[in-house]
Design an enzyme around this catalytic site. Structure first.
Site, PDB file in Angstrom:
ATOM      1  N   GLY A  11     -10.236  63.593  43.112  1.00 37.28           N
ATOM      2  CA  GLY A  11      -8.940  63.046  42.709  1.00 37.28           C
ATOM      3  C   GLY A  11      -7.782  63.925  43.161  1.00 37.28           C
ATOM      4  O   GLY A  11      -7.974  64.962  43.810  1.00 37.28           O
ATOM      5  N   ASP A  55     -22.727  61.161  37.373  1.00 36.62           N
ATOM      6  CA  ASP A  55     -21.880  60.186  36.709  1.00 36.62           C
ATOM      7  C   ASP A  55     -21.531  60.698  35.325  1.00 36.62           C
ATOM      8  O   ASP A  55     -22.393  61.278  34.639  1.00 36.62           O
ATOM      9  CB  ASP A  55     -22.677  58.869  36.597  1.00 36.62           C
ATOM     10  CG  ASP A  55     -21.780  57.731  36.208  1.00 36.62           C
ATOM     11  OD1 ASP A  55     -21.490  56.903  37.082  1.00 36.62           O
ATOM     12  OD2 ASP A  55     -21.353  57.674  35.036  1.00 36.62           O
ATOM     13  N   LEU A  77     -11.559  67.225  34.855  1.00 36.07           N
ATOM     14  CA  LEU A  77     -10.463  66.368  35.321  1.00 36.07           C
ATOM     15  C   LEU A  77     -10.922  64.928  35.530  1.00 36.07           C
ATOM     16  O   LEU A  77     -10.122  64.069  35.911  1.00 36.07           O
ATOM     17  CB  LEU A  77      -9.907  66.906  36.653  1.00 36.07           C
ATOM     18  CG  LEU A  77      -9.638  68.405  36.751  1.00 36.07           C
ATOM     19  CD1 LEU A  77      -9.069  68.749  38.121  1.00 36.07           C
ATOM     20  CD2 LEU A  77      -8.680  68.846  35.663  1.00 36.07           C
ATOM     21  N   SER A  81      -8.280  57.436  34.936  1.00 31.91           N
ATOM     22  CA  SER A  81      -6.973  58.094  34.819  1.00 31.91           C
ATOM     23  C   SER A  81      -5.827  57.093  34.760  1.00 31.91           C
ATOM     24  O   SER A  81      -4.678  57.476  34.560  1.00 31.91           O
ATOM     25  CB  SER A  81      -6.761  59.084  35.960  1.00 31.91           C
ATOM     26  OG  SER A  81      -6.734  58.376  37.176  1.00 31.91           O
ATOM     27  N   SER A 126      -3.500  64.771  27.993  1.00 29.00           N
ATOM     28  CA  SER A 126      -2.436  63.923  28.550  1.00 29.00           C
ATOM     29  C   SER A 126      -1.321  63.678  27.549  1.00 29.00           C
ATOM     30  O   SER A 126      -1.577  63.550  26.343  1.00 29.00           O
ATOM     31  CB  SER A 126      -3.059  62.585  28.947  1.00 29.00           C
ATOM     32  OG  SER A 126      -2.069  61.604  29.106  1.00 29.00           O
ATOM     33  N   GLU A 128      -0.132  60.992  27.068  1.00 30.90           N
ATOM     34  CA  GLU A 128      -0.427  59.687  26.471  1.00 30.90           C
ATOM     35  C   GLU A 128      -1.021  59.816  25.067  1.00 30.90           C
ATOM     36  O   GLU A 128      -1.057  58.843  24.326  1.00 30.90           O
ATOM     37  CB  GLU A 128      -1.390  58.896  27.366  1.00 30.90           C
ATOM     38  CG  GLU A 128      -0.712  58.138  28.483  1.00 30.90           C
ATOM     39  CD  GLU A 128       0.077  56.913  28.008  1.00 30.90           C
ATOM     40  OE1 GLU A 128      -0.476  56.099  27.262  1.00 30.90           O
ATOM     41  OE2 GLU A 128       1.245  56.796  28.389  1.00 30.90           O
ATOM     42  N   TYR A 150      -6.512  54.314  26.857  1.00 37.68           N
ATOM     43  CA  TYR A 150      -6.580  55.599  27.570  1.00 37.68           C
ATOM     44  C   TYR A 150      -6.126  56.733  26.657  1.00 37.68           C
ATOM     45  O   TYR A 150      -6.780  57.778  26.554  1.00 37.68           O
ATOM     46  CB  TYR A 150      -5.686  55.523  28.821  1.00 37.68           C
ATOM     47  CG  TYR A 150      -5.498  56.860  29.513  1.00 37.68           C
ATOM     48  CD1 TYR A 150      -6.402  57.311  30.459  1.00 37.68           C
ATOM     49  CD2 TYR A 150      -4.405  57.684  29.197  1.00 37.68           C
ATOM     50  CE1 TYR A 150      -6.235  58.544  31.082  1.00 37.68           C
ATOM     51  CE2 TYR A 150      -4.232  58.913  29.808  1.00 37.68           C
ATOM     52  CZ  TYR A 150      -5.150  59.339  30.745  1.00 37.68           C
ATOM     53  OH  TYR A 150      -4.985  60.568  31.344  1.00 37.68           O
ATOM     54  N   ARG A 184      -1.487  60.706  45.271  1.00 34.38           N
ATOM     55  CA  ARG A 184      -1.570  59.705  44.221  1.00 34.38           C
ATOM     56  C   ARG A 184      -1.992  58.370  44.810  1.00 34.38           C
ATOM     57  O   ARG A 184      -1.434  57.951  45.838  1.00 34.38           O
ATOM     58  CB  ARG A 184      -0.179  59.473  43.654  1.00 34.38           C
ATOM     59  CG  ARG A 184       0.189  60.102  42.369  1.00 34.38           C
ATOM     60  CD  ARG A 184      -0.700  59.805  41.272  1.00 34.38           C
ATOM     61  NE  ARG A 184      -0.011  59.993  40.004  1.00 34.38           N
ATOM     62  CZ  ARG A 184      -0.625  60.036  38.851  1.00 34.38           C
ATOM     63  NH1 ARG A 184      -1.926  59.918  38.794  1.00 34.38           N
ATOM     64  NH2 ARG A 184       0.042  60.203  37.743  1.00 34.38           N
TER      65      ARG A 184
HETATM   66  P1  GDR Z   1       1.062  56.545  33.390  1.00 32.99           P
HETATM   67  O1  GDR Z   1       1.387  56.393  34.958  1.00 32.99           O
HETATM   68  O2  GDR Z   1       0.595  55.281  32.789  1.00 32.99           O
HETATM   69  O3  GDR Z   1       2.266  57.183  32.749  1.00 32.99           O
HETATM   70  O4  GDR Z   1      -0.160  57.566  33.415  1.00 32.99           O
HETATM   71  P2  GDR Z   1       1.854  55.124  35.793  1.00 32.99           P
HETATM   72  O5  GDR Z   1       2.424  55.670  37.046  1.00 32.99           O
HETATM   73  O6  GDR Z   1       0.769  54.107  35.918  1.00 32.99           O
HETATM   74  O7  GDR Z   1       3.014  54.485  34.879  1.00 32.99           O
HETATM   75  C1  GDR Z   1       4.217  55.165  34.581  1.00 32.99           C
HETATM   76  C2  GDR Z   1       5.205  54.213  33.912  1.00 32.99           C
HETATM   77  O8  GDR Z   1       5.642  53.261  34.866  1.00 32.99           O
HETATM   78  C3  GDR Z   1       5.626  51.962  34.269  1.00 32.99           C
HETATM   79  N1  GDR Z   1       5.518  50.953  35.323  1.00 32.99           N
HETATM   80  C4  GDR Z   1       4.473  50.761  36.146  1.00 32.99           C
HETATM   81  N2  GDR Z   1       3.284  51.406  36.258  1.00 32.99           N
HETATM   82  C5  GDR Z   1       2.434  51.002  37.241  1.00 32.99           C
HETATM   83  N3  GDR Z   1       1.248  51.660  37.388  1.00 32.99           N
HETATM   84  N4  GDR Z   1       2.731  49.968  38.075  1.00 32.99           N
HETATM   85  C6  GDR Z   1       3.922  49.265  37.982  1.00 32.99           C
HETATM   86  O9  GDR Z   1       4.175  48.349  38.741  1.00 32.99           O
HETATM   87  C7  GDR Z   1       4.837  49.694  36.980  1.00 32.99           C
HETATM   88  N5  GDR Z   1       6.081  49.286  36.619  1.00 32.99           N
HETATM   89  C8  GDR Z   1       6.491  50.048  35.621  1.00 32.99           C
HETATM   90  C9  GDR Z   1       4.433  52.022  33.329  1.00 32.99           C
HETATM   91  O10 GDR Z   1       4.490  50.982  32.367  1.00 32.99           O
HETATM   92  C10 GDR Z   1       4.640  53.412  32.741  1.00 32.99           C
HETATM   93  O11 GDR Z   1       5.587  53.365  31.714  1.00 32.99           O
HETATM   94  C11 GDR Z   1      -0.163  58.712  34.241  1.00 32.99           C
HETATM   95  C12 GDR Z   1      -1.613  58.996  34.629  1.00 32.99           C
HETATM   96  O12 GDR Z   1      -1.631  60.025  35.594  1.00 32.99           O
HETATM   97  C13 GDR Z   1      -2.427  59.436  33.436  1.00 32.99           C
HETATM   98  O13 GDR Z   1      -3.726  59.813  33.870  1.00 32.99           O
HETATM   99  C14 GDR Z   1      -1.719  60.634  32.801  1.00 32.99           C
HETATM  100  O14 GDR Z   1      -2.451  61.074  31.695  1.00 32.99           O
HETATM  101  C15 GDR Z   1      -0.305  60.254  32.426  1.00 32.99           C
HETATM  102  O15 GDR Z   1       0.395  59.831  33.576  1.00 32.99           O
HETATM  103  C16 GDR Z   1       0.454  61.420  31.823  1.00 32.99           C
END
Ligand code: GDR
Length: 327
Positions: A11, A55, A77, A81, A126, A128, A150, A184
């Site tokens: 990752g 696994d 890790l 995720s 996290s 989260e 998560y 990413r």
């Molecule tokens: P997150 O990351 O859920 O915070 O987890 P992500 O980038 O998926 O989302 C961040 C925020 O953006 C909003 N969002 C969207 N998200 C995605 N994926 N796609 C979209 O189109 C979109 N539009 C808006 C989401 O709702 C959210 O609020 C990441 C991961 O790395 C976890 O493993 C880690 O633990 C946390 O960050 C801290």
């Protein structure tokens, strides 16, 4: 020479961590899924990592890995995720990102008992776990109150780490806020935006369909967060450390910064759409971390600003788009 086990070595964080530890002269062992093994093998060779196919759902296999390698440090890790994926596969998420952590903690504790040597364990926790926190910024004392499957799985693992710390294992948790890089996958919002911005810049038109544009996140630079994990493993006192930049931006602001960097500044808003398809059933509205404890106790500081994180990712994706167009 330190012997290290990294789960999730393929990752974003695992690959940066492996590169760093190999460069330091450590003997690095990485757990990879059978499905990733072939692709990982060519990379791992370059990185000098010994790969172990396995696994997270295989308890015996995880115990065997720890017993055979007898690591000085374990960095956990691996797991699901993606918060979005955890809504589609809540049970699997609980199993892999929650329960399996207990197996590794228990195996490390038994190894420590058997050899009498300190085994340092870092759990990638996290932000989260805080869910839609009532306080801002969040720190190590913020109540654990997740709002996603998560987050619940990570909360279980976070508590399990504390349980094994109480039993004498050297377990640190790094409560990682969002951290990004060109490594990413596009399933995360930052890379989804930067890769789309590069494509739009190249093609001259197009839109990025996103979910909640108002969500605020604390975005940092992944290699900095890996550095915090290494410092936590080697710190005298095993503890919980928030790792965050301390700044927060909306998804819309990230998109604006990315599109500006790609040369689409003035009409950036024309290239962004909000689509209900990408909204989550529940989502924290504001995340921002206070990494004061990591600064004070680990001597850790983030080295890359928000603007630079966006810039590096967009520049990488512009180059990639250029190469693909030329191919
Ligand atoms: P997150 O990351 O859920 O915070 O987890 P992500 O980038 O998926 O989302 C961040 C925020 O953006 C909003 N969002 C969207 N998200 C995605 N994926 N796609 C979209 O189109 C979109 N539009 C808006 C989401 O709702 C959210 O609020 C990441 C991961 O790395 C976890 O493993 C880690 O633990 C946390 O960050 C801290």
């Amino acid at each position: 020479m330190a012997r290290v086990v990294i789960t999730g070595v393929t990752g974003q964080d695992g690959s940066y961590l492996a590169e760093r530890l190999v460069a330091e002269g450590a003997e690095v062992h990485g757990l990879v899924r059978a499905s990733d093994a072939a692709a990982a093998a060519s990379d791992a060779l370059a990185r000098g990592v010994v790969l172990h196919e396995g696994d997270l759902g295989d308890e015996d296999g995880l115990r065997r890995l720890v017993d055979e390698v007898e690591p000085d440090e374990v960095y956990n890790l691996a797991g699901i995720s993606s918060v979005a994926q955890s809504w589609r596969e809540p049970v699997l998420t609980g199993r892999l990102s929650g329960l399996s952590v207990t197996v590794l903690l228990d195996a490390a504790a038994r190894l420590q008992d058997r050899t009498g040597r300190r085994v340092a364990f870092v759990q990638a926790s996290s932000s989260e776990i805080f869910g839609d926190a009532a306080v801002s910024p969040q720190d190590e004392s913020t109540p654990v109150r997740p709002v996603s499957p998560y987050g619940a799985a990570k909360a279980f693992a976070h508590h399990a780490a504390a349980v094994y710390r109480g039993r004498g294992l050297h377990v640190a948790t790094c409560i990682l806020f969002n951290h990004e890089s060109p490594r990413r996958p596009t399933t995360f919002v930052t890379r989804k935006i930067t890769s789309a911005a590069a494509r739009i810049a190249r093609e001259g038109s197009g839109t990025i369909r996103l979910g909640n544009l108002a969500a605020r996140r604390d975005w940092g630079w992944a290699p900095d967060y890996v550095d915090a994990m290494v410092r936590a493993a080697r710190h005298d006192v095993p503890d919980d450390f928030v790792v965050a930049s301390g700044t927060t931006h909306t998804v819309a602001e990230f998109a604006e910064a990315a599109l500006r960097r790609a040369g689409l500044g003035d009409d950036w808003a024309d290239h962004v759409e909000s689509d209900p398809e990408f909204f989550r059933p529940a989502d924290a509205s504001v995340m921002v971390g206070d990494a004061g404890k990591a600064r004070r106790e680990l001597g850790w500081t983030p080295s890359v600003t928000f603007e630079e994180v966006v810039g590096r990712m967009v520049d990488h994706d512009l180059e990639l788009a250029e190469r693909e167009a030329g191919a």
